[in-house]
Each structure stands twice: as C-alpha cells, then as structure tokens.
Write an enzyme that holds these catalytic residues in place. Structure first.
Site, PDB file in Angstrom:
ATOM      1  N   GLU A  96       0.844  -1.199   0.000  1.00  0.00           N
ATOM      2  CA  GLU A  96       0.000   0.000   0.000  1.00  0.00           C
ATOM      3  C   GLU A  96       0.880   1.250   0.000  1.00  0.00           C
ATOM      4  O   GLU A  96       1.914   1.279   0.671  1.00  0.00           O
ATOM      5  CB  GLU A  96      -0.876  -0.029   1.272  1.00  0.00           C
ATOM      6  CG  GLU A  96      -1.767   1.183   1.466  1.00  0.00           C
ATOM      7  CD  GLU A  96      -2.633   1.087   2.739  1.00  0.00           C
ATOM      8  OE1 GLU A  96      -2.998  -0.032   3.161  1.00  0.00           O
ATOM      9  OE2 GLU A  96      -2.916   2.147   3.311  1.00  0.00           O
ATOM     10  N   ASP A  98       0.394   5.466   0.512  1.00  0.00           N
ATOM     11  CA  ASP A  98      -0.621   6.417   0.991  1.00  0.00           C
ATOM     12  C   ASP A  98      -0.198   7.873   0.904  1.00  0.00           C
ATOM     13  O   ASP A  98       0.936   8.210   1.262  1.00  0.00           O
ATOM     14  CB  ASP A  98      -0.873   6.235   2.504  1.00  0.00           C
ATOM     15  CG  ASP A  98      -1.389   4.876   2.880  1.00  0.00           C
ATOM     16  OD1 ASP A  98      -2.020   4.226   2.055  1.00  0.00           O
ATOM     17  OD2 ASP A  98      -1.154   4.492   4.047  1.00  0.00           O
ATOM     18  N   GLU A 100      -2.143  10.804   2.984  1.00  0.00           N
ATOM     19  CA  GLU A 100      -3.282  11.081   3.868  1.00  0.00           C
ATOM     20  C   GLU A 100      -3.180  12.533   4.303  1.00  0.00           C
ATOM     21  O   GLU A 100      -2.119  12.975   4.749  1.00  0.00           O
ATOM     22  CB  GLU A 100      -3.253  10.173   5.100  1.00  0.00           C
ATOM     23  CG  GLU A 100      -3.657   8.759   4.762  1.00  0.00           C
ATOM     24  CD  GLU A 100      -3.520   7.800   5.932  1.00  0.00           C
ATOM     25  OE1 GLU A 100      -4.395   6.942   6.076  1.00  0.00           O
ATOM     26  OE2 GLU A 100      -2.549   7.906   6.701  1.00  0.00           O
ATOM     27  N   GLN A 113       0.481  13.179   5.353  1.00  0.00           N
ATOM     28  CA  GLN A 113       1.197  11.996   5.825  1.00  0.00           C
ATOM     29  C   GLN A 113       1.338  11.015   4.668  1.00  0.00           C
ATOM     30  O   GLN A 113       0.368  10.718   3.983  1.00  0.00           O
ATOM     31  CB  GLN A 113       0.423  11.349   6.975  1.00  0.00           C
ATOM     32  CG  GLN A 113       0.998  10.000   7.392  1.00  0.00           C
ATOM     33  CD  GLN A 113       0.464   9.542   8.727  1.00  0.00           C
ATOM     34  OE1 GLN A 113       0.743  10.126   9.771  1.00  0.00           O
ATOM     35  NE2 GLN A 113      -0.324   8.478   8.721  1.00  0.00           N
ATOM     36  N   ASN A 115       2.857   7.084   3.584  1.00  0.00           N
ATOM     37  CA  ASN A 115       3.232   5.819   4.213  1.00  0.00           C
ATOM     38  C   ASN A 115       3.424   4.767   3.127  1.00  0.00           C
ATOM     39  O   ASN A 115       2.874   4.905   2.031  1.00  0.00           O
ATOM     40  CB  ASN A 115       2.148   5.385   5.207  1.00  0.00           C
ATOM     41  CG  ASN A 115       2.639   4.388   6.257  1.00  0.00           C
ATOM     42  OD1 ASN A 115       3.780   3.942   6.237  1.00  0.00           O
ATOM     43  ND2 ASN A 115       1.752   4.045   7.183  1.00  0.00           N
ATOM     44  N   ASP A 189      -9.913  10.605  16.322  1.00  0.00           N
ATOM     45  CA  ASP A 189      -9.212   9.977  17.445  1.00  0.00           C
ATOM     46  C   ASP A 189      -7.692  10.123  17.324  1.00  0.00           C
ATOM     47  O   ASP A 189      -6.971   9.876  18.281  1.00  0.00           O
ATOM     48  CB  ASP A 189      -9.614   8.493  17.587  1.00  0.00           C
ATOM     49  CG  ASP A 189      -9.455   7.721  16.293  1.00  0.00           C
ATOM     50  OD1 ASP A 189      -9.550   8.326  15.197  1.00  0.00           O
ATOM     51  OD2 ASP A 189      -9.224   6.501  16.356  1.00  0.00           O
ATOM     52  N   TRP A 190      -7.177  10.519  16.141  1.00  0.00           N
ATOM     53  CA  TRP A 190      -5.714  10.630  15.986  1.00  0.00           C
ATOM     54  C   TRP A 190      -5.245  11.765  15.075  1.00  0.00           C
ATOM     55  O   TRP A 190      -4.121  12.247  15.226  1.00  0.00           O
ATOM     56  CB  TRP A 190      -5.133   9.317  15.437  1.00  0.00           C
ATOM     57  CG  TRP A 190      -5.611   8.988  14.045  1.00  0.00           C
ATOM     58  CD1 TRP A 190      -6.810   8.414  13.723  1.00  0.00           C
ATOM     59  CD2 TRP A 190      -4.932   9.247  12.814  1.00  0.00           C
ATOM     60  NE1 TRP A 190      -6.905   8.289  12.353  1.00  0.00           N
ATOM     61  CE2 TRP A 190      -5.768   8.791  11.778  1.00  0.00           C
ATOM     62  CE3 TRP A 190      -3.696   9.821  12.479  1.00  0.00           C
ATOM     63  CZ2 TRP A 190      -5.425   8.889  10.429  1.00  0.00           C
ATOM     64  CZ3 TRP A 190      -3.347   9.912  11.140  1.00  0.00           C
ATOM     65  CH2 TRP A 190      -4.207   9.449  10.123  1.00  0.00           C
ATOM     66  N   ARG A 273      10.681   5.056  18.897  1.00  0.00           N
ATOM     67  CA  ARG A 273       9.617   4.164  18.444  1.00  0.00           C
ATOM     68  C   ARG A 273      10.118   2.766  18.109  1.00  0.00           C
ATOM     69  O   ARG A 273       9.415   1.785  18.350  1.00  0.00           O
ATOM     70  CB  ARG A 273       8.977   4.792  17.218  1.00  0.00           C
ATOM     71  CG  ARG A 273       7.866   3.990  16.587  1.00  0.00           C
ATOM     72  CD  ARG A 273       7.310   4.785  15.414  1.00  0.00           C
ATOM     73  NE  ARG A 273       6.274   4.079  14.708  1.00  0.00           N
ATOM     74  CZ  ARG A 273       5.783   4.482  13.546  1.00  0.00           C
ATOM     75  NH1 ARG A 273       6.242   5.599  12.993  1.00  0.00           N
ATOM     76  NH2 ARG A 273       4.845   3.806  12.944  1.00  0.00           N
TER      77      ARG A 273
END
Ligand SMILES: *[C@@H]1O[C@H](CO)[C@@H](O)[C@H](O)[C@H]1NC(C)=O
Ligand SMILES: *[C@@H]1O[C@H](CO)[C@@H](O)[C@H](O)[C@H]1NC(C)=O
Ligand SMILES: *[C@@H]1O[C@H](CO)[C@@H](O)[C@H](O)[C@H]1NC(C)=O
Ligand SMILES: *[C@@H]1O[C@H](CO)[C@@H](O)[C@H](O)[C@H]1NC(C)=O
Length: 283
Positions: A96, A98, A100, A113, A115, A189-190, A273
C-alpha cells in the site's frame, strides 16, 4: 481540443496496456456511501457528515507507473477529518502507498502523511506541511513508482522518495497490483494535533474534490491478468528508462528543500519508536 486529445490518447494508451484518462466513471466507482458522493465528468466530490464518510476505488489495479490526481481539500475547519488518496492491494500481506491529508482547525496547517506498506507492514510514515494552502485550489498529488523507487510528488515537487534497498534486506513493493482509492472520513481519534482536537460536526458536511485523474500505469484486471507476468518486464515501459533510475539535479534540489523546510515527522528518525531501525532507514 483538450478533450479530443485526451480521448484519442486514452485509446492509444489502452492499446499499449497503459491507461490515461480524465474521466472519473471510466476509471473509478463509488464503493462506500455512494449517496455522499457526487460524480461529474472529470471530478468527484466527497462529503463527510456525522452519519458517514465515503470513498471510491478504481475498477482496475495497477503494478508500477504514474498515478496522479488534483485534490482540493476541506475548507475552513477541517479538524478531525482525513482525506485519503492511496494505492492498495488486498489481504493481510498487502502492499500500500498512501497520501493522507490530516485536517486542522481554521487557519492552522493541514499535514500530509505518506506511508508505505510492504507485505502487510506499514509504520513508515513521514509527515510534511505544505508551502501553500491546499484548501483554496486544486493541487497535484502524484505517485511515481518503478523498479528503483517510489516518489511522492506534490505539484511535481518530490516530497519523499522511498528507494528499493533490497541489498540491505529492506522490502519493496513490486509484485502486487494495487487499486487506486480516494476517501474522506472521520479520524478525530488521531488525526489533528494528536487527536486532541475533535471534529466539529456543526461545520459539516466537509467536502473534498478530486479531479483531473491521470493514470499512466500497467493496468491489471482482477481475476484475468497475472500482474507480474504482464507488468514486470524491465525495459518495456517508459518508467524503466534509464532517465527514470534516479532523480535529476533539479528534483534532488527540490527534495532537499522540502525535507529541510517542510518535513515535520520521519519514522527513520524516530529512535524512541523502534528498538531496531527499519532496514531501509540505513544509508
Ligand atoms: C510476508 O509476510 C508473511 C508473514 O505475514 C511471511 O510469511 C512471508 O514470508 C512474507 N513475504 C515476504 C516476501 O517477505
Ligand atoms: C500532475 O503531475 C504529474 C507528475 O508530474 C503529471 O504527470 C501530471 O500531468 C500532472 N497532472 C495535471 C493535471 O497537471
Ligand atoms: C495543526 O495545527 C497545529 C498548530 O499549528 C500544528 O501543531 C499541527 O501540526 C497541525 N496539523 C495537524 C494535522 O495537527
Ligand atoms: C463548533 O462550531 C460552532 C460554530 O462555529 C462553534 O460555535 C462551537 O464553539 C464549536 N465547538 C467547539 C467544540 O469548538
């Protein structure tokens, strides 16, 4: 004039198994909440309200090539909204790519964003701010993908290059044909300021327009074509030309400028991370 050119080009391109078109319904169909989608000849308008978001998908899938759309993002208060423009294969081990677009309160900047998922694993985010207001006009967002790298471009400017680094043990998407998707949904939520700012439904419907699609990529019909047999033929397609093996000087300069000025997050720098940095992050 332009339309005739595009049509005849599209017939020629179909003959070459490559497609280019400006028409929404030739290439795409609504797949989620069609009643929130308005299609016009070469544009599609997506609406998000408290009941639902919505989305569309290409009829074909594609393995390698160039895919672009012009997008005008949610105006005014877009906090909590996510506009997704992405290529994806199916299944748990999917690939995938992305773009976004994360909304924000009025006057505060959108973030883009990007990815990359390979074989079902993503976690390769970069985030950029933009050098223009993406809500007042259409801007061009492009995936350029070949056997050397994936370039995410904004108005022709490369904002990110994901290189194939298999010799370092890194994975690269190269066997799965991917559908082209566009959607608009609630991600409060994010999405905005880490999820602290919620969608304010009194400003709905939130509206995004996609248009001027250009698909110049190896098209694969689900269930008919073998994607790799059809599309992985080094030397056959223009995107494999040696001039497309690396960025030119101007693109390298632009990429550096964007990475210096507009990059706000890079997973490759996020040592908190990852206990072990992803392999493609090593130089
Ligand atoms: C893809 O991931 C699966 C596990 O989810 C693994 O078994 C498989 O070997 C991986 N394929 C490649 C090409 O790395
Ligand atoms: C968008 O940018 C791509 C990549 O540079 C280009 O091929 C395409 O023609 C552009 N689309 C429009 C509508 O300008
Ligand atoms: C929204 O605006 C705030 C304040 O300028 C900024 O910190 C944030 O990165 C912006 N974008 C998003 C998606 O939160
Ligand atoms: C939502 O928008 C309305 C209308 O602009 C405003 O009055 C209200 O304060 C906003 N709500 C929040 C939580 O910001």
């Amino acid at each position: 004039m332009l339309r005739i050119f595009l049509l005849s080009f599209s017939y020629l391109a179909m003959f070459l198994n490559v497609m280019a078109s400006a028409y929404f319904s030739e290439l795409f169909e609504p797949i989620w909440a069609p009643d929130h989608i308005t299609t016009q000849e070469d544009h599609v308008i997506l609406n998000l309200d408290s009941a639902t978001g919505c989305g569309f998908m290409s009829k074909n899938k594609y393995l390698i090539g160039k895919i672009s759309a012009q997008i005008k993002l949610v105006q005014g208060d877009s906090a909590g909204t996510v506009t997704a423009y992405y290529l994806t294969a199916d299944g748990p081990n999917h690939d995938e790519l992305d773009f976004e677009f994360l909304g924000n309160v009025s006057g505060e900047p959108y973030l883009v964003q990007t990815n990359v998922f390979v074989n079902g694993t993503g976690d390769r985010e970069q985030r950029h701010s933009l050098w223009f207001d993406p809500t007042t006009d259409f801007h061009n967002y492009t995936f350029f993908w070949n056997h050397h790298f994936i370039i995410f471009q904004v108005d022709q400017v490369p904002i990110r290059v994901f290189e194939k680094k298999e010799e370092m043990g890194a994975q690269f998407p190269k066997t799965q044909a991917m559908g082209i998707h566009g959607s608009l949904w609630n991600g409060d939520d994010w999405a905005t300021q880490g999820g602290r700012v919620k969608t304010n439904w009194s400003h709905s419907p939130f509206v995004v327009t996609f248009g001027s699609f250009e698909v110049d990529a190896c098209a694969v019909s689900s269930g008919i074509d073998d994607a790799v047999a059809k599309c992985v033929k080094p030397g056959k397609f223009w995107w494999d030309k040696s001039s497309n093996k690396k960025l030119d000087k101007n693109q390298r300069r632009q990429l550096k400028m964007v990475q210096d000025k507009y990059l706000v997050y890079d997973y490759c720098k996020d040592t908190a991370r990852f206990t072990q940095m992803p392999r493609e992050c090593q130089n």
